[in-house]
Design a protein around this motif. Structure first.
Motif, PDB file in Angstrom:
ATOM      1  N   THR A  50       0.835  -1.201   0.000  1.00  0.00           N
ATOM      2  CA  THR A  50       0.000   0.000   0.000  1.00  0.00           C
ATOM      3  C   THR A  50       0.868   1.248   0.000  1.00  0.00           C
ATOM      4  N   MET A  51       1.968   1.195   0.770  1.00  0.00           N
ATOM      5  CA  MET A  51       2.868   2.341   0.832  1.00  0.00           C
ATOM      6  C   MET A  51       3.463   2.655  -0.538  1.00  0.00           C
ATOM      7  N   LEU A  52       3.870   1.599  -1.220  1.00  0.00           N
ATOM      8  CA  LEU A  52       4.442   1.788  -2.552  1.00  0.00           C
ATOM      9  C   LEU A  52       3.417   2.448  -3.468  1.00  0.00           C
ATOM     10  N   SER A  53       2.179   1.925  -3.415  1.00  0.00           N
ATOM     11  CA  SER A  53       1.201   2.433  -4.363  1.00  0.00           C
ATOM     12  C   SER A  53       0.767   3.859  -4.016  1.00  0.00           C
ATOM     13  N   ILE A  54       0.638   4.148  -2.741  1.00  0.00           N
ATOM     14  CA  ILE A  54       0.192   5.502  -2.404  1.00  0.00           C
ATOM     15  C   ILE A  54       1.277   6.508  -2.753  1.00  0.00           C
ATOM     16  N   GLU A  55       2.539   6.087  -2.556  1.00  0.00           N
ATOM     17  CA  GLU A  55       3.606   7.029  -2.904  1.00  0.00           C
ATOM     18  C   GLU A  55       3.650   7.261  -4.414  1.00  0.00           C
ATOM     19  N   PHE A  56       3.368   6.197  -5.161  1.00  0.00           N
ATOM     20  CA  PHE A  56       3.305   6.306  -6.613  1.00  0.00           C
ATOM     21  C   PHE A  56       2.270   7.365  -7.029  1.00  0.00           C
ATOM     22  N   LEU A  57       1.137   7.340  -6.344  1.00  0.00           N
ATOM     23  CA  LEU A  57       0.085   8.305  -6.673  1.00  0.00           C
ATOM     24  C   LEU A  57       0.437   9.714  -6.218  1.00  0.00           C
ATOM     25  N   VAL A  58       0.915   9.812  -4.977  1.00  0.00           N
ATOM     26  CA  VAL A  58       1.187  11.141  -4.422  1.00  0.00           C
ATOM     27  C   VAL A  58       2.288  11.826  -5.218  1.00  0.00           C
ATOM     28  N   GLU A 236      10.829   8.133   7.012  1.00  0.00           N
ATOM     29  CA  GLU A 236       9.993   9.299   7.254  1.00  0.00           C
ATOM     30  C   GLU A 236       9.647  10.010   5.952  1.00  0.00           C
ATOM     31  N   ARG A 237      10.473   9.794   4.962  1.00  0.00           N
ATOM     32  CA  ARG A 237      10.207  10.462   3.697  1.00  0.00           C
ATOM     33  C   ARG A 237       9.747   9.473   2.637  1.00  0.00           C
ATOM     34  N   GLY A 238       9.156   8.393   3.123  1.00  0.00           N
ATOM     35  CA  GLY A 238       8.534   7.469   2.188  1.00  0.00           C
ATOM     36  C   GLY A 238       9.393   6.265   1.863  1.00  0.00           C
ATOM     37  N   PHE A 239       9.070   5.708   0.735  1.00  0.00           N
ATOM     38  CA  PHE A 239       9.634   4.471   0.261  1.00  0.00           C
ATOM     39  C   PHE A 239      11.012   4.750  -0.318  1.00  0.00           C
ATOM     40  N   SER A 240      11.939   3.879  -0.062  1.00  0.00           N
ATOM     41  CA  SER A 240      13.261   4.123  -0.613  1.00  0.00           C
ATOM     42  C   SER A 240      13.946   2.804  -0.920  1.00  0.00           C
TER      43      SER A 240
END
Lengths: 579, 106
Positions: A50-58, A236-240
């Motif tokens: 979910t984190m990957l996909s939401i970051e993709f959208l944001v 803290e700054r998302g997926f990396s």
């Protein structure tokens, strides 16, 4: 990070790609996810789908001007917003700005009765409506497999899913479909059957009781991509994602130097210490004084007014303060002043990646000029070199970008033949490498230090003795005799011997000089005596002459007087005769 | 035959069953569902019901409100609790079970 212009396909790329904006992922996929096609992201529970996909959208909405629709089947919109707020994503604002549409699809099997034929046109209409409202280019279905639990007729569902993915392709949506990992299949319900363009597998693995997240691009139709498993983290700054290729080697190189705090060590390093922003590795076996060297470095940085961060993985802050005081390093005032921060934690608390994230965040928050990690080997224990190196490289790279001077201590294990062997993995990342060694000889153990390498400066090739005392750290030249190197008491004894020998030589010289002096004096005395003699003789001669002259004069006067007495003639004759 | 009128029935004061039929255009399934619903209601809920037909192609924004995925979907909004029946309502018995209606003895 991918750049905006990656979006435009170059004539050579086989597929247009949409950048995700996720650190590292765009490097692995060579530019992003396939534009206008669905991508399957699958993995077990809690692995970050979910984190990957939401970051993709944001990121799509905020960085690439591509609005997106997030259709969720598990969480509702409020839960999701709350979950990603910690990553700094404000979904509510993006929704208000019409950048993102969140649609929660809730199906309750118990509420639904099924009679006769139906299709999922309702879902299509909802999706179509959401897409049209904001002109979405990106779409996430998280996780559509929930439909299998909610709808009784799997036959219809499968037919409709097939239709859905075709429909998405026709609409040109760059989509992420998430799916839970199945027993022997990628996804529990075999979604890979429908989504075949790009498959990304996420994994959450526990090795040696420490968990690591990994990502792998299993398949990417029509393009080359990184095939490896890459560790990733959610910070803290998302997926990396941490692909080694994402490293840029373009940091500034400062010519300013920073003192190590030990004058004699600075002298070994071209007289001025190490470069600002460089990385220093101090390695050695247990008890060689690595931590003390690190602490000294901290203290010196603080003395020069630099903000300093110490990551300790062995001792608590209080213990460090006490122990360092015993070698004359007082860190306490600097901590009170706020120039020095000590972060102690157990290396086993997190995986290496999590530690990295923590370090990143702390460094960003404190903004130090100097960072000391003591010891880095604890972080990397029980891990194979292949996975440690990229991660450390990432850390060092990050610190270098920030122009932070770093000192890593590293414990070398005794099992290795030479201390150099055990550090091969990370040594190439280091600019300066100091090696501390124990030398056992003559019933005692002494510390020695030498500079194994130091990029970009002249450095001493000499081994120095490293002396720790309550007055601090000092380096002493070791005794290098004709046949061996001496340290410690042996060195002292040798020095005493040499000093005695030197004294003896010195006395011998003085004696010779004295002898010479007295000889000179004797000769001078002789000369004086001879001179005196000569003078005496001269005086005698003068006296004799004077006497004779006097007698002559006397006899002349005598004869004159006689002549006068005898008469003038005789007197004149005699006088004429004499003249 | 099928219209988007708010009320199909003419005795609104004693409405017990408030039903909503979601369809997507005039497809065969939609028409069948409407015909089946009408027949069942007439025979079992005479005068006690109101049917609202919503065509999602015309008003797609309404799909999210009742969590519509499948069409046709019949939603019983009243009496509570909300019930949903998906499909063309061809099986009368299951529709009655779904709507929680006891079949009237003829």
């Amino acid at each position: 990070m991918a750049k905006k212009n990656n979006k435009q396909p170059t004539p050579f790329t086989t597929l247009p790609k949409s950048p995700t904006g996720i650190q590292g992922l765009d490097e692995i996929t060579g530019g992003g996810l396939p534009t206008g096609r669905p991508t399957l992201v699958c993995g077990g529970a809690g692995c970050g789908k979910t984190m990957l996909s939401i970051e993709f959208l944001v990121r799509g909405a905020t960085q690439f001007g591509e609005p997106g629709v997030f259709m969720m089947f598990e969480e509702n919109a409020e839960e999701l917003s709350a979950n990603v707020r910690s990553l700094g994503f404000d979904l509510d604002r993006l929704e208000a700005e019409q950048q993102i549409v969140l649609d929660h699809v809730h199906i309750e099997r118990s509420e639904i009765e099924e009679t006769g034929e139906y299709d999922l046109e309702g879902l299509f209409i909802r999706l179509g409506y959401a897409i049209d409202t904001i002109g979405a280019k990106r779409l996430v279905l998280d996780s559509i497999e929930a439909l299998f639990g909610g709808l009784p007729n799997e036959g219809i569902l499968r037919a409709e899913l097939r239709r859905l993915f075709r429909w998405l392709k026709n609409r040109g949506m760059t989509a992420i479909i998430t799916g839970e990992k199945g027993e022997n299949t990628l996804t529990r319900y075999g979604l890979e059957e429908y989504v075949a363009d790009c498959v990304i597998v996420l994994d959450h693995r526990v090795t040696e009781q420490i968990s690591t997240r990994r990502l792998r691009v299993l398949k990417y139709r029509g393009t080359a991509h990184g095939m490896n498993e890459y560790p990733f983290l959610i910070g803290e700054r998302g997926f990396s994602v941490l692909p080694i290729t994402s490293l840029r080697l373009d940091h500034e190189a400062s010519t300013k130097r920073i003192s190590t705090g030990i004058d004699s060590l600075n002298a070994m390093l071209g007289g001025k210490g190490v470069y600002r922003g460089s990385s220093v590795l101090v390695s050695g076996s247990p008890g060689t004084g690595k931590s003390s060297l690190g602490a000294k470095f901290c203290e010196t940085a603080c003395l020069n007014g630099e903000r300093t961060l110490l990551f300790a993985y062995e001792e608590s802050p209080a213990q460090i303060l006490r122990n360092m005081r015993s070698v004359g390093i007082d860190l306490d005032p600097w901590m009170k002043k706020g120039l020095l921060q000590i972060h102690s934690s157990r290396p086993t608390l997190h995986g290496l990646e999590q530690h990295l994230v923590m370090m990143h965040d702390t460094v960003r928050a404190f903004n130090p000029a100097v960072v000391v990690v003591d010891p880095i080997s604890n972080l990397t224990m029980e891990r194979n070199e292949g996975e440690v190196k990229p991660t450390l490289m990432r850390l060092i790279d990050f610190l270098k970008q920030q122009q932070v001077t770093t000192l890593f201590t590293s414990l070398t294990s005794g099992s290795c033949a030479t201390p150099e062997d055990s550090q091969v993995g990370i040594s190439s990342l280091m600019d300066t490498w100091l090696l501390l060694r124990n030398v056992e000889f003559n019933g005692e153990r002494n510390r020695t230090i030498y500079v194994l390498k130091s990029r970009g400066m002249p450095h001493s090739n000499q081994v120095r003795e490293f002396v720790l005392s309550d007055k601090g750290i000092d380096l002493v030249d070791v005794y290098l005799g004709t046949d061996r190197m001496l340290t410690g008491t042996a060195r002292v004894a040798q020095e005493v011997q040499e000093r005695a020998a030197a004294e003896l030589h010195c006395q011998d010289h003085e004696r010779k000089l004295r002898q010479l002096a007295s000889k000179q004096k004797a000769i001078e005395a002789q000369i004086a005596a001879l001179q005196a003699e000569a003078e005496a003789e001269a005086a005698e001669v003068n006296f004799a002459i004077a006497q004779e002259t006097l007698q002559e004069l006397a006899s002349q006067q005598n004869s004159k007087a006689m002549a006068q007495l005898r008469g003038g003639l005789t007197n004149n004759k005699r006088e004429g005769k004499r003249k | 035959m099928m219209e988007d009128t708010q009320s199909e029935q003419n005795c609104p004061e004693v409405v017990q069953y408030e039903l909503r039929l979601y369809v997507a255009g005039q497809t065969a399934k939609s028409l069948a569902a409407f015909a089946n619903l009408k027949r069942i209601c007439e025979s079992h809920l005479h005068g006690e019901y109101r049917i609202e037909v919503i065509d999602l192609i015309k008003t797609p924004q309404l799909a999210a409100g009742d969590q519509i995925l499948a069409v046709p979907t019949l939603v019983r909004r009243l009496p509570e609790p909300i019930k949903k029946i998906i499909g063309d309502l061809s099986n009368e018995e299951r529709v009655l079970v779904g709507l929680d209606i006891q079949p009237v003895e003829v």
